[in-house]
Design an enzyme around this catalytic site. Structure first.
Site, PDB file in Angstrom:
ATOM      1  N   LYS A  95      83.742  15.539 104.726  1.00 42.21           N
ATOM      2  CA  LYS A  95      84.235  16.299 103.652  1.00 42.21           C
ATOM      3  C   LYS A  95      83.254  16.701 102.691  1.00 42.21           C
ATOM      4  O   LYS A  95      82.238  15.912 102.563  1.00 42.21           O
ATOM      5  CB  LYS A  95      85.442  15.464 103.091  1.00 42.21           C
ATOM      6  CG  LYS A  95      86.908  15.322 103.510  1.00 42.21           C
ATOM      7  CD  LYS A  95      87.549  14.811 102.737  1.00 42.21           C
ATOM      8  CE  LYS A  95      89.051  14.545 103.325  1.00 42.21           C
ATOM      9  NZ  LYS A  95      90.125  13.797 102.263  1.00 42.21           N
ATOM     10  N   GLU A 141     106.436   9.426 103.878  1.00 43.68           N
ATOM     11  CA  GLU A 141     107.598   9.504 102.691  1.00 43.68           C
ATOM     12  C   GLU A 141     108.865   8.869 103.174  1.00 43.68           C
ATOM     13  O   GLU A 141     109.439   8.085 102.489  1.00 43.68           O
ATOM     14  CB  GLU A 141     107.859  10.670 102.198  1.00 43.68           C
ATOM     15  CG  GLU A 141     106.927  11.282 101.366  1.00 43.68           C
ATOM     16  CD  GLU A 141     105.716  12.303 101.901  1.00 43.68           C
ATOM     17  OE1 GLU A 141     104.710  12.599 101.640  1.00 43.68           O
ATOM     18  OE2 GLU A 141     106.081  12.447 103.177  1.00 43.68           O
ATOM     19  N   ARG A 192     110.968  15.597 101.884  1.00 44.85           N
ATOM     20  CA  ARG A 192     110.751  14.919 103.024  1.00 44.85           C
ATOM     21  C   ARG A 192     111.496  13.867 103.722  1.00 44.85           C
ATOM     22  O   ARG A 192     111.858  13.409 104.491  1.00 44.85           O
ATOM     23  CB  ARG A 192     109.371  14.683 103.433  1.00 44.85           C
ATOM     24  CG  ARG A 192     108.727  16.122 103.123  1.00 44.85           C
ATOM     25  CD  ARG A 192     107.050  15.889 102.990  1.00 44.85           C
ATOM     26  NE  ARG A 192     106.435  15.373 104.280  1.00 44.85           N
ATOM     27  CZ  ARG A 192     105.804  16.255 105.022  1.00 44.85           C
ATOM     28  NH1 ARG A 192     105.587  17.292 104.666  1.00 44.85           N
ATOM     29  NH2 ARG A 192     105.186  15.780 106.030  1.00 44.85           N
TER      30      ARG A 192
END
Length: 641
Positions: free
Chosen positions: A285, A371, A399
């Site tokens: 990253k 989730e 979700r």
């Protein structure tokens, strides 16, 4: 504003077709210019930076090797798609990212043919790409589907559900695992790249297929032994046994910043008859920009910044953010109650739970992008006597709705839901707006649904939720800073289902839920100036409703207006149902409901979004005046307003 970098080679590329006309030895320069352009653009607009910088070479290689858009490219989660947008004909608009009327910060089907599938929630890419690949296979079309999924997104069960089903697509499906946290990959280098190139080559795959056909003719024990020997040999040298068990041919790990390694492997994968194939690519990253490499978390999402120094533009000091108010109060609650624990789905900082994690590491759980698991895990904790707080963004809680219904509500378990980013979210747009939580929670039996009007109310509601053991309870609050009210030293225990009168009047009643209270009070001032005595109530609860308060307001005022930062089916619908059931409108009362429109609103500045949605003080005043014009004749003082 950031200066435009010098990009002579990138200037010649307006589409992937132009990119494919370049020579291989030009790709390094192109990638460097693409990285510089990405940094400059995000420095101008703000947005997601680190993840995009990490896939510059990978983006370049994919578009160079594959025939996009005929070969469909699906990004997961979409944060890293800025370099992709630059290469696919949108460079001239890249400095409109996340602005009203500008480019989306994620992939978006209506924006470009190179965005075949919109992605802003994680872990959807493999399922979607499998659909594209299978459709092409059924129709006899030549295109392949490439899913680029980050290792963080691989923490969600949906990715594995898709992989388990992926053999239906055969060699039409390519999954590229972008491992940017070094959480999976062993050290990579020349030997690994060489092995990846060998095992992905047509010659090796052809030989392997011949041996597989030969093995089928052998007695079963010998055939099984041959299969295990192949998997074991490649697993020992390269890893990837898990993916092999899921039916993928595994290649990697490969240095995702080395184009000389990437290009030949992707070419082999493109031409392979074996499939589906998973290519394991290791990236970093923030690659190529020192400030982002040094602090990947701080440069995941950024404000506008100076490219040279890396210093981000800071907003002027203001009230605390709602997420931090919640997190601080939860730490206080946990200090006196060892049963309180906190759960988040890969958003410890975004939900304000970092201080809780430091103070009570044994009671803090980051379940990853999962989730569904997080909600049912919380239900198990509650069933065993703990007091769990599930802190999840409104848009992501969607979700886990089945788990909310089946595992929490039906069993009436006291799970506490801290619903962050409830309502409109500005630059993040429709994919991240928390538009539906009032509707999808307030319809459930046993649920308590609260909405904080300001940061002080959030303190009271967090305390109230901590003490509520008779069933599930939720508190919703918006993105961003509070209103600047003083925070209480001692929180109040709110009476469930009881609102509060903020202002008493006689003609107009404004029934507010959540953070539109400030606009309701502004509207009341305007209406009072026009001679219309106005009451304002902060209902606090969408469920259960304060029926006594609502009943009193409806029968003593000429016009009642409900306002909420949620979709149809929320507070307004529940108030209308109460009024209808009890005949409260029989005397000529006018009820109007203000809520989010039945559309998915694009990104823009919050104040613009609220005006578009009709949820600001002007909209409240306009609604009241129109209702009174229909209810009274004449109203010269209103007609002249």
């Amino acid at each position: 504003m950031s200066d435009f970098p010098a990009t002579p080679l990138l200037d010649t590329v307006t589409s992937p077709a132009d990119l494919r006309d370049l020579k291989p030895d030009q790709l390094r320069q192109l990638a460097d210019e693409l990285r510089a352009e990405t940094i400059s653009a995000v420095g101008t607009t703000g947005g997601h930076l680190g993840s995009g910088l990490g896939v510059v070479e990978l983006t370049t290689a994919i578009h160079y090797v594959f025939d996009t858009p005929r070969d469909t490219l699906v990004w997961d989660v979409g944060h890293q798609c800025y370099p992709h947008k630059i290469l696919t004909g949108r460079r001239d608009r890249i400095r409109t990212l996340r602005q009203g009327g500008g480019l989306s910060g994620f992939t978006k089907r209506s924006e470009s043919e190179y965005d075949p599938f919109g992605a802003a929630h994680s872990s959807t890419s493999i399922s979607a790409a499998l659909g594209f690949a299978t459709a092409n296979k059924i129709a006899g079309k030549p295109g392949k589907a490439i899913a680029v999924i980050g290792d963080g997104s691989m923490s969600a069960g949906m990715a594995y559900e898709a992989m388990n089903n992926a053999q239906a697509a055969g060699n039409r499906l390519v999954v590229i695992l972008n491992d940017n946290d070094m959480s999976i990959a062993p050290p990579v280098g020349g030997l690994s790249a060489y092995l990846s190139r060998i095992v992905s080559s047509r010659g090796f795959l052809g030989l392997r297929e011949q041996l597989k056909r030969l093995a089928r003719k052998l007695p079963r024990p010998f055939a099984e032994a041959a299969r295990k020997t192949d998997e074991f040999a490649r697993g020992m040298t390269m890893g990837g046994t898990l993916f092999e068990e899921l039916g993928f041919y595994y290649v990697g790990p490969i240095d995702g910043h080395n184009l000389e390694h990437l290009i030949p492997v992707l070419e082999n994968v493109r031409d392979a008859e074996e499939g589906p194939i998973l290519v394991h690519v290791v990236t970093k990253k923030g690659k190529g920009y020192a400030p982002a490499e040094a602090a990947a978390d701080k440069y995941h999402g950024v404000q506008k910044f100076d490219v040279i120094s890396g210093i981000q533009t800071k907003a002027p000091p203001g009230p605390p953010q709602y997420q931090n108010v919640f997190g601080a109060q939860l730490v206080k609650e946990a200090a006196t109650d060892p049963r309180i624990c906190a759960i988040t789905a890969a958003m410890p900082s975004g939900t304000g739970l970092d201080p809780f994690a430091k103070a009570y590491p044994d009671r803090f759980f980051d379940v990853g992008i999962a989730e569904q698991h997080g909600v049912t895990f919380a239900a198990g904790l509650a069933a065993q006597g703990m007091r769990p707080f599930c802190a999840i963004y409104s848009t992501f809680l969607q979700r886990a709705y089945d788990q909310v219904v089946h595992d929490v509500a039906i069993q009436n378990l006291p799970v506490r839901f801290a619903i962050d980013r409830a309502g409109l979210v500005g630059a993040d747009g429709a994919t991240h707006a928390g538009s539906f939580d009032i509707t999808y929670l307030a319809t459930l039996p046993n649920f308590v649904v609260m909405a904080a009007a300001d940061e002080a109310e959030l303190v009271h509601m967090t305390h109230t939720a901590a003490q509520h053991d008779s069933g599930p309870i939720a508190v919703r609050y918006p993105r961003g800073n509070g209103t600047g009210v003083a925070l209480p030293e001692t929180p109040m225990l709110l009476e469930i289902g009881k609102g509060r009168m903020v202002r008493e009047g006689k003609t107009v009643a404004i029934l507010s839920l959540g953070t539109r209270l400030e606009e309701a009070l502004k509207a009341a001032d305007v209406l009072e100036a026009k001679g219309l005595s106005t009451s304002v109530a902060d209902l606090r609860f969408a469920k259960p409703l304060d029926e006594a308060l609502i009943r009193r307001l409806l029968v003593t005022h000429e016009v009642a207006v409900t306002i909420e930062e949620g979709a149809v089916g929320g507070l307004g619908a529940h108030v209308l149902t109460l009024a209808s059931d009890e005949g409260l409108t029989d005397g000529g009362l006018k009820i109007r409901t203000l809520r989010l429109p039945d559309t998915f609103q694009d990104q823009d500045k919050p104040e613009v979004q609220y005006a578009q949605a009709g949820l600001d003080s002007d909209a409240i005043v306009d609604t009241v005046l129109k209702a009174l014009r229909h209810n009274r004749a004449p109203l010269s003082d209103i007609a002249s307003a």
